[in-house]
Design a protein around this motif. Structure first.
Motif, PDB file in Angstrom:
ATOM      1  N   ILE A  20       0.832  -1.202   0.000  1.00  0.00           N
ATOM      2  CA  ILE A  20       0.000   0.000   0.000  1.00  0.00           C
ATOM      3  C   ILE A  20       0.867   1.253   0.000  1.00  0.00           C
ATOM      4  CG2 ILE A  20      -1.601   1.361   1.406  1.00  0.00           C
ATOM      5  CD1 ILE A  20      -2.944  -1.278   2.183  1.00  0.00           C
ATOM      6  N   ALA A  21       1.874   1.294   0.868  1.00  0.00           N
ATOM      7  CA  ALA A  21       2.763   2.468   0.923  1.00  0.00           C
ATOM      8  C   ALA A  21       3.458   2.682  -0.419  1.00  0.00           C
ATOM      9  CB  ALA A  21       3.788   2.302   2.047  1.00  0.00           C
ATOM     10  N   SER A  22       3.891   1.605  -1.053  1.00  0.00           N
ATOM     11  CA  SER A  22       4.578   1.716  -2.339  1.00  0.00           C
ATOM     12  C   SER A  22       3.660   2.288  -3.412  1.00  0.00           C
ATOM     13  CB  SER A  22       5.099   0.353  -2.790  1.00  0.00           C
ATOM     14  OG  SER A  22       6.028  -0.151  -1.857  1.00  0.00           O
ATOM     15  N   ILE A  23       2.432   1.803  -3.468  1.00  0.00           N
ATOM     16  CA  ILE A  23       1.470   2.310  -4.451  1.00  0.00           C
ATOM     17  C   ILE A  23       1.149   3.775  -4.170  1.00  0.00           C
ATOM     18  CG2 ILE A  23      -0.882   2.070  -5.351  1.00  0.00           C
ATOM     19  CD1 ILE A  23       1.021  -0.172  -6.288  1.00  0.00           C
ATOM     20  N   LEU A  24       0.955   4.125  -2.900  1.00  0.00           N
ATOM     21  CA  LEU A  24       0.671   5.521  -2.553  1.00  0.00           C
ATOM     22  C   LEU A  24       1.829   6.437  -2.937  1.00  0.00           C
ATOM     23  CD1 LEU A  24      -1.133   5.149   0.900  1.00  0.00           C
ATOM     24  CD2 LEU A  24      -2.145   5.792  -1.306  1.00  0.00           C
ATOM     25  N   ILE A  25       3.056   5.966  -2.792  1.00  0.00           N
ATOM     26  CA  ILE A  25       4.222   6.757  -3.187  1.00  0.00           C
ATOM     27  C   ILE A  25       4.148   7.100  -4.672  1.00  0.00           C
ATOM     28  CG2 ILE A  25       6.726   6.647  -3.591  1.00  0.00           C
ATOM     29  CD1 ILE A  25       6.893   5.078  -0.924  1.00  0.00           C
ATOM     30  N   SER A  26       3.686   6.153  -5.480  1.00  0.00           N
ATOM     31  CA  SER A  26       3.640   6.398  -6.925  1.00  0.00           C
ATOM     32  C   SER A  26       2.630   7.476  -7.306  1.00  0.00           C
ATOM     33  CB  SER A  26       3.341   5.093  -7.676  1.00  0.00           C
ATOM     34  OG  SER A  26       2.008   4.699  -7.470  1.00  0.00           O
ATOM     35  N   PHE A  27       1.688   7.790  -6.403  1.00  0.00           N
ATOM     36  CA  PHE A  27       0.681   8.812  -6.696  1.00  0.00           C
ATOM     37  C   PHE A  27       0.953  10.152  -6.023  1.00  0.00           C
ATOM     38  CE2 PHE A  27      -1.848   4.913  -7.414  1.00  0.00           C
ATOM     39  CZ  PHE A  27      -2.225   5.178  -8.729  1.00  0.00           C
TER      40      PHE A  27
ATOM     41  N   SER B 299       2.589  13.761  -4.919  1.00  0.00           N
ATOM     42  CA  SER B 299       3.331  14.862  -5.528  1.00  0.00           C
ATOM     43  C   SER B 299       3.948  15.754  -4.461  1.00  0.00           C
ATOM     44  CB  SER B 299       2.409  15.686  -6.433  1.00  0.00           C
ATOM     45  OG  SER B 299       1.328  16.208  -5.682  1.00  0.00           O
ATOM     46  N   SER B 300       3.806  15.339  -3.197  1.00  0.00           N
ATOM     47  CA  SER B 300       4.346  16.091  -2.069  1.00  0.00           C
ATOM     48  C   SER B 300       5.602  15.405  -1.546  1.00  0.00           C
ATOM     49  CB  SER B 300       3.290  16.161  -0.958  1.00  0.00           C
ATOM     50  OG  SER B 300       3.870  16.492   0.281  1.00  0.00           O
ATOM     51  N   ILE B 301       6.672  16.163  -1.408  1.00  0.00           N
ATOM     52  CA  ILE B 301       7.921  15.590  -0.897  1.00  0.00           C
ATOM     53  C   ILE B 301       7.756  15.157   0.554  1.00  0.00           C
ATOM     54  CG2 ILE B 301       8.931  17.803  -0.233  1.00  0.00           C
ATOM     55  CD1 ILE B 301      10.854  14.825  -1.678  1.00  0.00           C
ATOM     56  N   THR B 302       6.974  15.896   1.330  1.00  0.00           N
ATOM     57  CA  THR B 302       6.750  15.537   2.733  1.00  0.00           C
ATOM     58  C   THR B 302       6.025  14.196   2.828  1.00  0.00           C
ATOM     59  OG1 THR B 302       6.591  17.880   3.267  1.00  0.00           O
ATOM     60  CG2 THR B 302       5.775  16.332   4.913  1.00  0.00           C
ATOM     61  N   LEU B 303       4.981  14.027   2.025  1.00  0.00           N
ATOM     62  CA  LEU B 303       4.243  12.773   2.026  1.00  0.00           C
ATOM     63  C   LEU B 303       5.113  11.633   1.490  1.00  0.00           C
ATOM     64  CD1 LEU B 303       1.592  11.354   2.646  1.00  0.00           C
ATOM     65  CD2 LEU B 303       0.795  11.997   0.351  1.00  0.00           C
ATOM     66  N   LEU B 304       5.926  11.913   0.486  1.00  0.00           N
ATOM     67  CA  LEU B 304       6.821  10.891  -0.062  1.00  0.00           C
ATOM     68  C   LEU B 304       7.786  10.395   1.017  1.00  0.00           C
ATOM     69  CD1 LEU B 304       8.238  10.309  -3.399  1.00  0.00           C
ATOM     70  CD2 LEU B 304       9.967  10.758  -1.686  1.00  0.00           C
ATOM     71  N   ILE B 305       8.359  11.313   1.776  1.00  0.00           N
ATOM     72  CA  ILE B 305       9.301  10.929   2.838  1.00  0.00           C
ATOM     73  C   ILE B 305       8.582  10.118   3.918  1.00  0.00           C
ATOM     74  CG2 ILE B 305      10.753  11.833   4.710  1.00  0.00           C
ATOM     75  CD1 ILE B 305      11.478  14.159   2.763  1.00  0.00           C
ATOM     76  N   ALA B 306       7.385  10.545   4.312  1.00  0.00           N
ATOM     77  CA  ALA B 306       6.634   9.812   5.334  1.00  0.00           C
ATOM     78  C   ALA B 306       6.272   8.410   4.851  1.00  0.00           C
ATOM     79  CB  ALA B 306       5.371  10.587   5.707  1.00  0.00           C
ATOM     80  N   LEU B 307       5.835   8.309   3.591  1.00  0.00           N
ATOM     81  CA  LEU B 307       5.478   6.996   3.052  1.00  0.00           C
ATOM     82  C   LEU B 307       6.704   6.108   2.879  1.00  0.00           C
ATOM     83  CD1 LEU B 307       2.768   8.053   0.452  1.00  0.00           C
ATOM     84  CD2 LEU B 307       2.406   6.699   2.538  1.00  0.00           C
ATOM     85  N   ARG B 308       7.835   6.678   2.516  1.00  0.00           N
ATOM     86  CA  ARG B 308       9.070   5.881   2.411  1.00  0.00           C
ATOM     87  C   ARG B 308       9.471   5.343   3.782  1.00  0.00           C
ATOM     88  NH1 ARG B 308      11.742   3.389  -1.142  1.00  0.00           N
ATOM     89  NH2 ARG B 308      13.752   4.351  -0.822  1.00  0.00           N
ATOM     90  N   PHE B 309       9.259   6.141   4.834  1.00  0.00           N
ATOM     91  CA  PHE B 309       9.546   5.693   6.194  1.00  0.00           C
ATOM     92  C   PHE B 309       8.656   4.495   6.544  1.00  0.00           C
ATOM     93  CE2 PHE B 309       8.729   5.891  10.801  1.00  0.00           C
ATOM     94  CZ  PHE B 309      10.021   5.749  11.272  1.00  0.00           C
ATOM     95  N   ILE B 310       7.357   4.622   6.267  1.00  0.00           N
ATOM     96  CA  ILE B 310       6.419   3.530   6.528  1.00  0.00           C
ATOM     97  C   ILE B 310       6.795   2.305   5.692  1.00  0.00           C
ATOM     98  CG2 ILE B 310       4.009   2.796   6.226  1.00  0.00           C
ATOM     99  CD1 ILE B 310       3.281   5.769   6.894  1.00  0.00           C
ATOM    100  N   GLN B 311       7.137   2.540   4.434  1.00  0.00           N
ATOM    101  CA  GLN B 311       7.536   1.449   3.539  1.00  0.00           C
ATOM    102  C   GLN B 311       8.757   0.714   4.101  1.00  0.00           C
ATOM    103  OE1 GLN B 311       9.512   2.584  -0.066  1.00  0.00           O
ATOM    104  NE2 GLN B 311       8.392   1.057  -1.279  1.00  0.00           N
ATOM    105  N   GLY B 312       9.718   1.447   4.606  1.00  0.00           N
ATOM    106  CA  GLY B 312      10.928   0.841   5.157  1.00  0.00           C
ATOM    107  C   GLY B 312      10.648  -0.003   6.385  1.00  0.00           C
ATOM    108  N   ILE B 313       9.827   0.519   7.284  1.00  0.00           N
ATOM    109  CA  ILE B 313       9.493  -0.243   8.497  1.00  0.00           C
ATOM    110  C   ILE B 313       8.717  -1.509   8.135  1.00  0.00           C
ATOM    111  CG2 ILE B 313       8.029  -0.207  10.564  1.00  0.00           C
ATOM    112  CD1 ILE B 313       9.003   2.615  11.052  1.00  0.00           C
ATOM    113  N   CYS B 314       7.762  -1.380   7.234  1.00  0.00           N
ATOM    114  CA  CYS B 314       6.965  -2.552   6.837  1.00  0.00           C
ATOM    115  C   CYS B 314       7.821  -3.575   6.098  1.00  0.00           C
ATOM    116  CB  CYS B 314       5.791  -2.111   5.970  1.00  0.00           C
ATOM    117  SG  CYS B 314       4.575  -1.140   6.872  1.00  0.00           S
ATOM    118  N   GLY B 315       8.736  -3.129   5.266  1.00  0.00           N
ATOM    119  CA  GLY B 315       9.623  -4.039   4.561  1.00  0.00           C
ATOM    120  C   GLY B 315      10.573  -4.758   5.499  1.00  0.00           C
ATOM    121  N   ALA B 316      10.961  -4.085   6.584  1.00  0.00           N
ATOM    122  CA  ALA B 316      11.872  -4.698   7.548  1.00  0.00           C
ATOM    123  C   ALA B 316      11.217  -5.836   8.320  1.00  0.00           C
ATOM    124  CB  ALA B 316      12.389  -3.640   8.522  1.00  0.00           C
ATOM    125  N   SER B 317       9.893  -5.869   8.358  1.00  0.00           N
ATOM    126  CA  SER B 317       9.217  -6.950   9.090  1.00  0.00           C
ATOM    127  C   SER B 317       9.593  -8.313   8.514  1.00  0.00           C
ATOM    128  CB  SER B 317       7.698  -6.757   9.062  1.00  0.00           C
ATOM    129  OG  SER B 317       7.189  -6.920   7.748  1.00  0.00           O
TER     130      SER B 317
END
Length: 152
Positions: free
Chosen positions: A19-26, A28-46
């Motif tokens: 979900i985070a990865s798909i949301l990143i692709s949509f 256009s905000s750098i702040t949201l991109l950074i927050a979603l990348r953080f979530i993506q990283g934590i979820c991927g680390a599981s």
């Protein structure tokens, strides 16, 4: 069929990664991109954390050490080849395509876990879930030399 203690966090981790990865692709905000990348990283680390837990359930001694060595080799290769794959993809799709692919990989992994990962820890060896570390474990770990922590 019930979902095991290990499967639930793995499924959630990879599904939220998707979900985070798909949301990143949509975004256009750098702040949201950074927050979603953080979530993506934590979820991927599981996946890495729970792979070690599954390995501990299945192996011990020398076999566990060999498995960890193989796991660490795999974990060392992917940070090298992933940017190469991403760089190759950029020639054919916009940067968002890389995140769509990552999202699809997350969803596929979550699905494969649902159908293909059996419970690895026998029922009689399972502990009840607690939040935090019980006090007696903290006392026991505080008496161990630091070099012996994490080794079996």
């Amino acid at each position: 069929m019930t979902t095991s203690v290990v499967k639930k966090p793995l499924i959630m981790g990879f599904f939220l990664f998707g979900i985070a990865s798909i949301l990143i692709s949509f975004t256009s905000s750098i702040t949201l991109l950074i927050a979603l990348r953080f979530i993506q990283g934590i979820c991927g680390a599981s996946g890495q954390i729970l792979a070690r837990a599954v390995a501990r359930d299945l192996f011990s001694g020398h076999k566990l050490t060999k498995f960890y060595a193989m796991l660490n080799s795999i974990n060392g290769v992917f940070p090298i080849i992933s940017p190469i794959i991403g760089g190759f993809m950029i020639h054919f799709v916009p940067w968002q395509g890389v995140f769509v692919l990552l999202g699809l990989i997350g969803f596929v992994l979550a699905g494969l876990i649902v159908v293909g990962l059996p419970e690895t820890l026998p029922t009689e060896e399972r502990a009840t879930a607690t939040f935090g570390i019980p006090l007696h474990q903290l006392v026991r770990y505080s008496k161990c030399p630091i070099s012996s922590l994490g080794h079996s």
